[in-house]
Every structure is written in C-alpha cells, then in structure tokens.
Design an enzyme around this catalytic site. Structure first.
Site, PDB file in Angstrom:
ATOM      1  N   LYS A  50      -2.275  -6.418 -10.460  1.00 39.55           N
ATOM      2  CA  LYS A  50      -1.781  -6.613  -9.135  1.00 39.55           C
ATOM      3  C   LYS A  50      -1.525  -8.374  -9.209  1.00 39.55           C
ATOM      4  CE  LYS A  50      -2.728  -6.664  -4.047  1.00 39.55           C
ATOM      5  NZ  LYS A  50      -3.544  -6.133  -3.162  1.00 39.55           N
ATOM      6  N   SER A  78      -1.398  -3.322   0.197  1.00 34.88           N
ATOM      7  CA  SER A  78      -0.449  -4.186  -0.218  1.00 34.88           C
ATOM      8  C   SER A  78      -0.168  -4.115  -1.867  1.00 34.88           C
ATOM      9  CB  SER A  78      -1.059  -5.415   0.027  1.00 34.88           C
ATOM     10  OG  SER A  78      -2.403  -5.460  -0.443  1.00 34.88           O
ATOM     11  N   SER A  93      -5.642  -1.633   0.622  1.00 31.13           N
ATOM     12  CA  SER A  93      -4.693  -1.840  -0.200  1.00 31.13           C
ATOM     13  C   SER A  93      -4.793  -1.156  -1.489  1.00 31.13           C
ATOM     14  CB  SER A  93      -4.492  -3.388  -0.299  1.00 31.13           C
ATOM     15  OG  SER A  93      -3.931  -3.854   0.574  1.00 31.13           O
TER      16      SER A  93
HETATM   17  N1  GLN Z   1      -3.191  -3.541   5.388  1.00 32.10           N
HETATM   18  C1  GLN Z   1      -4.257  -4.471   5.780  1.00 32.10           C
HETATM   19  C2  GLN Z   1      -4.068  -6.078   6.118  1.00 32.10           C
HETATM   20  O1  GLN Z   1      -2.952  -6.300   6.146  1.00 32.10           O
HETATM   21  C3  GLN Z   1      -5.252  -4.418   4.391  1.00 32.10           C
HETATM   22  C4  GLN Z   1      -4.576  -5.274   3.505  1.00 32.10           C
HETATM   23  C5  GLN Z   1      -5.319  -5.173   2.058  1.00 32.10           C
HETATM   24  O2  GLN Z   1      -6.318  -4.432   1.878  1.00 32.10           O
HETATM   25  N2  GLN Z   1      -5.143  -6.253   1.229  1.00 32.10           N
HETATM   26  O3  GLN Z   1      -4.868  -6.538   6.168  1.00 32.10           O
END
Ligand code: GLN
Length: 476
Positions: free
Chosen positions: A82, A157, A181
């Site tokens: 990532k 994400s 994510s």
């Molecule tokens: N969707 C969640 C957020 O936007 C979690 C994102 C993540 O785990 N990086 O905060």
C-alpha cells in the site's frame, strides 16, 4: 502458470522443487498487470526492474542453498505495498498528490522484515489518499475497481492491494487498518484480511493516519498464507514504543486444530436495520458451518455500539489533523498541490475538536466513549470466545454511489471501526457470494487472539473453499 490458482504455500513448494523459477513467477505477475491493470488501476508505481533483479538473485540462492527456505520463509513471494508503506528508493505517495515525488531514504520496519524474509516487491498500490476512505475513491489518482465487478468499488482504503491480489498481480497485499481498511477490501475482494491487535505489528515508517488506531495488516487468498505473513511482520520493534514484548504466536502451527466447544457471540446491535438481507442470510449460513464444526452460537449485547461511529469520527480526525500538519511543503519536498476534500474535511474537524474551547465537549467526551466501547468487548469476552459479524452491512457498492455523501460512506465501516476503537483483533474471511459478489465474515477476538482467529477461520475455509472462486474478467 495460473497465478490466480496459486497460494504462498503452493508457490514455495513449486519454487523449491523447481517447477518454475522465481523469475518466471515475477514475469507472470507483470504480464498479468500489463494485461489487466488498465481496467483495474491497482497500481501507482511498478517496481519491475528491481523485482526481476531480485528474482534472478533468489533463483541463484535456490540452486545453491538447500536451507534457504528456512532462512527466508517468504522467499520469492510477489508482494504489493500500500502506498502508505515507506520503502527505500521507491516512490511513496500515500495516494496523494501532495507528496507525489517522495522517494523515502529508509524502509519501514514491516517492509524491512518482509524483504529480509525474501518477498519480492512488485509495486506500490493505489489507496484513498492518506488512508481516508472506504472505497478507494478518495485517491488523488484514478480509483481502483473491483475485479469481481468493474462497476463497483473494491473497498478501501487499501483498495489497490486488495484488487491486485484478487486479480493475480501478487500473492500478498499489505494494508493499514485504522477503522476498516484491510478488512473491508478483503471482504469486497474475496480475500482473507487481518487487522491485528493494536501494537502487534510495528507502525514505524508507515505513514501515520490516526496513531492510536493504525494497525498494520495484510490480505492474502488463504488463511494459511495470512498466518505465514503475520509470523514475519509481528513483534516488538524498538522504533515503535506501542509494540508489545509478547511472543509472536505460532500462527501457522495451530491451523487444523479443532474448535469443538468454541463459544461464538452474535452482537444483537449489529444484526439490525441497514444490514442487507442477502448479506445477513449469507452470514447465517456461515454460522451453520461453524456449528457443524462444533461451535455454539449465542446472542450477546455490546450496548455502546450506537456511539462508535460518532466517537470514531471525532477521535480520528483529531489525530489526522495533527499527523497531516507535517506536510508543510518544507519537510517532504514540493507541496505543489492542495489536500483533497476528505483530508481538508478531517483537518478542519480535527482542529476544531482539539481547540481549547471544544476539547472537553468533543475530544475528551469521545475518548471516554472509546473506553466504554472497549469495556463492552471486554465484558463480552468473559462470556464468549469470539464474535462473528458481517464485514460490511452491504455488498460492494457502485463506484460513485457514495462519493457525495460522506456520512453514508462512513457507515460502510460500522461493523469494523469499533474493533479499532477497542484496539482488539479482527479477521475478515470469504463467506460466500451473493449476486456474483463476495461477502466477508468478520471474526473478532480479544487482544492478541490472532492464533485463535486463524484457527477458526482455517477450519471454516477448509469446509467452504470460497477462495477458489476467482474474478471472471481475467479469463477474457
Ligand atoms: N474508512 C475509515 C476512514 O475513512 C477507515 C480508513 C482506514 O482504516 N484507513 O477513516
């Protein structure tokens, strides 16, 4: 070679017995990428030259050193990172244009551990910028698509890492899980995805989103593969004082042990309106499999669940506003672009909730709610061993469906964020298909319960074998 049909376990065996070489394996990954990535957009940067060079070196080692697979347990395994993972000399953008040209001078601890274990880095993957999002659409580049249905999101994400493994560009996709994510893209792409206990895996060198939430996990096709990677990445790190001096578990050794008598809790607050009926039915069927394997299921309550998202969206932006303040155009080079809408939203919200007039009303209050949520789980784990819930309340949604409605987008994580608030562990495993789309099942356990989660997931996987179902578009 059919990379989609191969797991880490198969690949190690085949490399060892010279069925194919490391170089052939890596060439196959890049050929899949060249064929498919224009449609999927999983990658922001490819590492082809370096990867092929490494593969050549490893082929020599395989020829000359019989013990090499003991010394390097992930030898030759194609892995994607990532783009929040700092990797020396490889462009690292965090999915943002702000640091578009950042070439880090060092490796994050996880990257170092993975490379020492022999993985081959194929490239850096697309993501919601800075990790903010659930669909991959908050990237400052072109959004990633779901390999099972190109009109749908792969989950975010860590969207590129999930999609890349699902379409056969690699065998391991690393991610970060601050609220969802790793587990959400795993659920939406028919993969196994772990959010380890907070502090189990070092955060050093992984670009910070919300430091008291960030958990460093990964996606793979099978439970064995996932366990194998955690054996490498987990452990104490002097560079991250939130890692624990607790021995790393024998994650692959426990696989196959029976789960007779295991007590599963179903939190009644999760099986409510808003949960798609088809997803609900699919999880209920999976629970029957668990019962067949000797587990018992009972309803329990996590009474503060309703407040989880509100607390999350106060605490996370507070930490985000602090962490993003370092991108001031000086320290990380040319900040030629401005932050995207979601980052701006969080910086404003976080600066507000941390400001002296509102700190007590918002930040402090949310921190207290976080403790209540943690206590809900602790109480539950006195009665039961694990919890089972759907990974997402819906099937993978359409690209564009939620981009204009941040609140709706935030709710895709409603079954995932509480786990990060509590700092405990959650594992998403493939739980079947509905209308041709993957459904994920999340198994939640107490702190440092990774061995147990893998043990349960492995038996379920052996019984159901959903990981053998691959996206169809790659055949054409
Ligand atoms: N969707 C969640 C957020 O936007 C979690 C994102 C993540 O785990 N990086 O905060």
């Amino acid at each position: 070679m059919d990379l989609l049909g191969l797991t880490i376990k198969d690949v190690s065996k085949k490399l060892k017995s010279h069925v194919f070489s490391c170089r052939e394996l890596v060439e196959e990954c890049f050929s899949n990428i060249k064929k498919n990535d224009k449609k999927i957009n999983a990658f922001l940067t490819l590492n082809e030259k370096e990867a092929l060079k490494k593969a050549g070196e490893y082929d020599e080692l395989i020829k000359n050193d019989k013990e090499i697979f003991d010394k390097k347990p992930l030898l030759g395994i194609p892995t994607v990172l990532k783009d929040l993972y700092t990797a020396k000399g490889i462009r690292t953008t965090a999915g943002s244009k702000i640091i578009e040209d950042y070439y880090p001078p060092f490796d994050s601890t996880v990257v170092k551990k993975l490379m020492d274990a022999g993985v081959i880095v194929i490239g850096k993957t697309n993501e919601d910028a800075w990790g903010h999002g659930s669909s991959g659409e908050n990237t400052d580049y072109e959004p990633t698509k779901n390999p099972y249905d190109l009109s749908r999101v792969p989950g975010g994400s860590s969207s590129g890492s999930g999609a890349a493994v699902a379409y056969g560009a690699a065998l391991v996709g690393t991610g970060t899980d601050t609220g969802s994510s790793v587990r959400l893209p795993a659920g939406y792409c028919n993969l196994v995805g772990l959010k380890p206990t907070y502090g189990r895996v070092s955060r050093y060198g992984v670009i910070a989103m919300a430091s008291s939430f960030d958990s460093i996990g990964h996606m793979t096709k099978t439970v064995y593969d996932n366990a194998k990677v955690l054996e490498v990445t987990a452990g104490l790190d002097p560079y991250d004082s939130t890692t624990f001096p607790i021995k790393v578990g024998q994650y692959t050794k426990v696989l196959g042990q029976n789960i007779k008598g295991l007590k599963i809790g179903l939190p009644k607050e999760y099986f409510v309106k808003g949960l798609d009926n088809k997803v609900n039915n699919s999880i209920r069927n999976s629970l029957k499999v668990m019962e067949k394997l000797g587990a018992t299921v009972k309803e329990i309550s996590l009474p503060h669940t309703d407040y989880a998202m509100a607390a999350y969206y106060i605490l996370v932006p507070s930490e985000v506003s602090s962490n993003l303040s370092r991108y001031d155009g000086v320290r990380y080079g040319g900040t030629r672009e401005i932050f995207g809408a979601e980052a701006k939203r969080r910086i404003m919200l976080g600066s507000y909730t941390l400001s002296s007039g509102y700190y007590d009303a918002y930040y402090l209050k949310a921190a207290k709610v976080r403790t209540l949520i943690k206590q809900d789980f602790e109480k539950a784990f006195k009665e039961i061993d694990i919890l089972i819930v759907p990974t997402s309340p819906t099937l993978p949604f359409k690209l564009g469906e939620k981009v204009d409605d941040p609140l709706k987008m935030y709710l895709s994580d409603i079954f995932l964020c509480p786990v990060n608030l509590a700092g405990i562990a959650g594992l998403s495993v493939p739980s079947g298909f509905v209308d041709g789309l993957p459904v994920g099942m999340q198994i939640i356990g107490p702190q440092f319960s990774e061995e147990l989660l893998y043990k349960v997931a492995y038996l379920f996987e052996q019984e159901t074998q959903y990981y053998k179902i691959h996206p169809e578009f790659t055949n054409g």
